[in-house]
Design a protein around this motif. Sequence first.
Motif, PDB file in Angstrom:
ATOM      1  N   UNK A   1      59.499  51.493   7.616  1.00  9.79           N
ATOM      2  CA  UNK A   1      58.168  51.398   7.000  1.00  9.79           C
ATOM      3  C   UNK A   1      57.700  49.945   6.943  1.00  9.79           C
ATOM      4  N   UNK A   2      58.645  49.008   6.893  1.00 12.95           N
ATOM      5  CA  UNK A   2      58.292  47.588   6.922  1.00 12.95           C
ATOM      6  C   UNK A   2      57.518  47.275   8.204  1.00 12.95           C
ATOM      7  N   UNK A   3      57.966  47.852   9.308  1.00 13.26           N
ATOM      8  CA  UNK A   3      57.299  47.622  10.595  1.00 13.26           C
ATOM      9  C   UNK A   3      55.926  48.280  10.598  1.00 13.26           C
ATOM     10  N   UNK A   4      55.832  49.511  10.135  1.00 13.38           N
ATOM     11  CA  UNK A   4      54.537  50.199  10.092  1.00 13.38           C
ATOM     12  C   UNK A   4      53.528  49.408   9.273  1.00 13.38           C
ATOM     13  N   UNK A   5      53.959  48.925   8.107  1.00 12.42           N
ATOM     14  CA  UNK A   5      53.056  48.144   7.255  1.00 12.42           C
ATOM     15  C   UNK A   5      52.703  46.804   7.915  1.00 12.42           C
ATOM     16  N   UNK A   6      53.663  46.182   8.568  1.00 12.04           N
ATOM     17  CA  UNK A   6      53.416  44.920   9.261  1.00 12.04           C
ATOM     18  C   UNK A   6      52.409  45.088  10.388  1.00 12.04           C
ATOM     19  N   UNK A   7      52.535  46.182  11.128  1.00 12.01           N
ATOM     20  CA  UNK A   7      51.594  46.461  12.224  1.00 12.01           C
ATOM     21  C   UNK A   7      50.187  46.655  11.659  1.00 12.01           C
TER      22      UNK A   7
ATOM     23  N   UNK B   1      54.673  39.532  11.571  1.00  9.79           N
ATOM     24  CA  UNK B   1      53.685  40.598  11.730  1.00  9.79           C
ATOM     25  C   UNK B   1      53.146  40.638  13.156  1.00  9.79           C
ATOM     26  N   UNK B   2      52.969  39.476  13.754  1.00  9.36           N
ATOM     27  CA  UNK B   2      52.545  39.407  15.151  1.00  9.36           C
ATOM     28  C   UNK B   2      53.615  40.028  16.051  1.00  9.36           C
ATOM     29  N   UNK B   3      54.865  39.707  15.777  1.00  6.99           N
ATOM     30  CA  UNK B   3      55.980  40.280  16.533  1.00  6.99           C
ATOM     31  C   UNK B   3      56.016  41.805  16.384  1.00  6.99           C
TER      32      UNK B   3
END
Length: 129
Positions: free
Chosen positions: A92-98, A65-67
């Motif tokens: 969407x995995x990245x959007x949610x992680x951000x 998530x930090x990445x």
Amino acid sequence: PVLKQLFVGDEDFVEQAMRQRPTREPVEAGYGLGEIVQAVSKVAGVSREQLSKALKEQRVQRGRELLMYVGRRYSSASLAEIARCVGARDISTVSHGVRRAEKYLGEDRDFQRQADQVLKKLARSRIQA
């Protein structure tokens, strides 16, 4: 060939849509994903390989998530590029992680400290280059 087409329609429609589309926040620094992966790996104590896999271990999840957050905020990488970097099938995995990372930045001192350390490492590597 047409590349990166955003809208389909007549010229008036496209012009109107272009004016109304949201713009992405400006990138604060132009770090490369490779630099970011290296910094996050060192700070989070997680290997590059672990960052590219969705593992259940909290340390790995927080590192990913930090990445995602630093990659999105401090590089010009697209969601798709970041998704490939973390081994996600969907952007969407990245959007949610951000979003989760942004929440942690407001609530979790350890996560805040790690984010600060990553940014310091990135700034130092830029100065040394």
